[in-house]
Design a protein around this motif. Sequence first.
Motif, PDB file in Angstrom:
ATOM      1  N   TRP A  36       4.463   2.326   0.271  1.00 13.94           N
ATOM      2  CA  TRP A  36       2.745   2.319   1.008  1.00 13.94           C
ATOM      3  C   TRP A  36       2.315   3.644   1.551  1.00 13.94           C
ATOM      4  O   TRP A  36       1.485   4.363   0.846  1.00 13.94           O
ATOM      5  CB  TRP A  36       3.019   1.454   1.922  1.00 13.94           C
ATOM      6  N   ASP A  37       2.914   3.754   2.703  1.00 18.78           N
ATOM      7  CA  ASP A  37       2.021   5.079   3.374  1.00 18.78           C
ATOM      8  C   ASP A  37       2.146   6.062   2.230  1.00 18.78           C
ATOM      9  O   ASP A  37       3.466   6.893   2.337  1.00 18.78           O
ATOM     10  CB  ASP A  37       2.280   4.779   4.872  1.00 18.78           C
ATOM     11  N   GLN A  41      -2.199   4.188   0.441  1.00 19.77           N
ATOM     12  CA  GLN A  41      -3.056   4.672   0.944  1.00 19.77           C
ATOM     13  C   GLN A  41      -2.562   5.675   2.009  1.00 19.77           C
ATOM     14  O   GLN A  41      -1.227   5.682   3.090  1.00 19.77           O
ATOM     15  CB  GLN A  41      -3.063   3.757   2.391  1.00 19.77           C
ATOM     16  N   LYS A  46      -5.954  10.215   7.177  1.00 21.37           N
ATOM     17  CA  LYS A  46      -6.902   9.925   7.423  1.00 21.37           C
ATOM     18  C   LYS A  46      -6.789   9.759   8.789  1.00 21.37           C
ATOM     19  O   LYS A  46      -8.387   9.283   9.196  1.00 21.37           O
ATOM     20  CB  LYS A  46      -6.741   7.885   7.327  1.00 21.37           C
ATOM     21  N   TYR A  89      -5.399  -0.122   8.512  1.00 18.30           N
ATOM     22  CA  TYR A  89      -5.607   0.004   7.244  1.00 18.30           C
ATOM     23  C   TYR A  89      -6.694  -0.703   6.651  1.00 18.30           C
ATOM     24  O   TYR A  89      -6.882  -0.390   4.870  1.00 18.30           O
ATOM     25  CB  TYR A  89      -3.989  -0.996   6.775  1.00 18.30           C
ATOM     26  N   ALA A  92      -9.033   2.265   5.804  1.00 20.87           N
ATOM     27  CA  ALA A  92      -8.423   3.435   5.336  1.00 20.87           C
ATOM     28  C   ALA A  92      -8.636   3.517   3.482  1.00 20.87           C
ATOM     29  O   ALA A  92      -8.733   2.462   2.994  1.00 20.87           O
ATOM     30  CB  ALA A  92      -6.443   3.707   5.014  1.00 20.87           C
ATOM     31  N   PRO A  93      -9.143   4.710   2.954  1.00 17.85           N
ATOM     32  CA  PRO A  93      -9.101   4.628   1.525  1.00 17.85           C
ATOM     33  C   PRO A  93      -7.949   4.468   0.458  1.00 17.85           C
ATOM     34  O   PRO A  93      -7.028   4.430   1.293  1.00 17.85           O
ATOM     35  CB  PRO A  93      -9.969   5.869   1.494  1.00 17.85           C
ATOM     36  N   PHE A  94      -8.007   4.149  -0.689  1.00 18.99           N
ATOM     37  CA  PHE A  94      -6.599   4.569  -2.039  1.00 18.99           C
ATOM     38  C   PHE A  94      -6.828   5.533  -2.053  1.00 18.99           C
ATOM     39  O   PHE A  94      -7.789   5.777  -2.209  1.00 18.99           O
ATOM     40  CB  PHE A  94      -6.816   2.787  -2.538  1.00 18.99           C
ATOM     41  N   THR A 138      -4.590  -7.038  -1.858  1.00 21.15           N
ATOM     42  CA  THR A 138      -4.404  -6.324  -2.699  1.00 21.15           C
ATOM     43  C   THR A 138      -3.453  -6.849  -4.187  1.00 21.15           C
ATOM     44  O   THR A 138      -4.089  -7.601  -4.385  1.00 21.15           O
ATOM     45  CB  THR A 138      -4.339  -4.930  -2.203  1.00 21.15           C
TER      46      THR A 138
END
Length: 215
Positions: A36-37, A41, A46, A89, A92-94, A138
């Motif tokens: 994920w990290d 995102q 960020k 989170y 934070a953008p995708f 999401t």
Amino acid sequence: MEEKKYQEEAKKRININCLYSHFKDAPQKLKIVCDWDEVIQPLEPKAYYELSEREDMVNSCLSESGGFALSVRSIKSKVEKIKNEPDFYEKAPFLTIAKELLMLTKENKVEQIIFLSAYNKKDFANGDPRKKKIFSETFGKFSNCSLNLIGFESEENAPNCDIVIVDNPNILANVLKENKKITALAPYYSPNIKHHENVLLVKTSLSNLKKEDFQ
């Protein structure tokens, strides 16, 4: 010279410009394990961006610590503090990988996506609730997507899958060592990150994806 040569070669190694285009015509539905990290995102960039917006971080840290070594430590401490903020989170953008995985999922090209994400058990005894929340808002809306939170110190092998997408070169090297048939992918950020020669690099940037798009 050797480092410069490696960087030039790494730039040529961007194997996949678009994850969706590369896999949309796969002969069978995909089974994917995805970090994920820094893949879905961009957490580290960020946090540094947030810090630079809030203060002149270099001058501030130098004045507080009185030296370069301590200033680096102070910056990292402030970055970690930002990363631990309750709404981090949410703000934070995708990345484009997230958008392209969503496209594959919506077009029924995916059998399963297991998102693996590490957390610090000292801070979150039962897993980071912020990750659980952003996932539920999401990819968690799709029945074939799941989230598996694991502690930093855990040594867990990747579940049975066709594709693994991780930014950590050591993890991918171990994955390929255990199973050479797996397609190992990494987001391309910098030629300074040295991946195993069999890892496919995916062109990655910020996307315009919003939570509202996960319908």
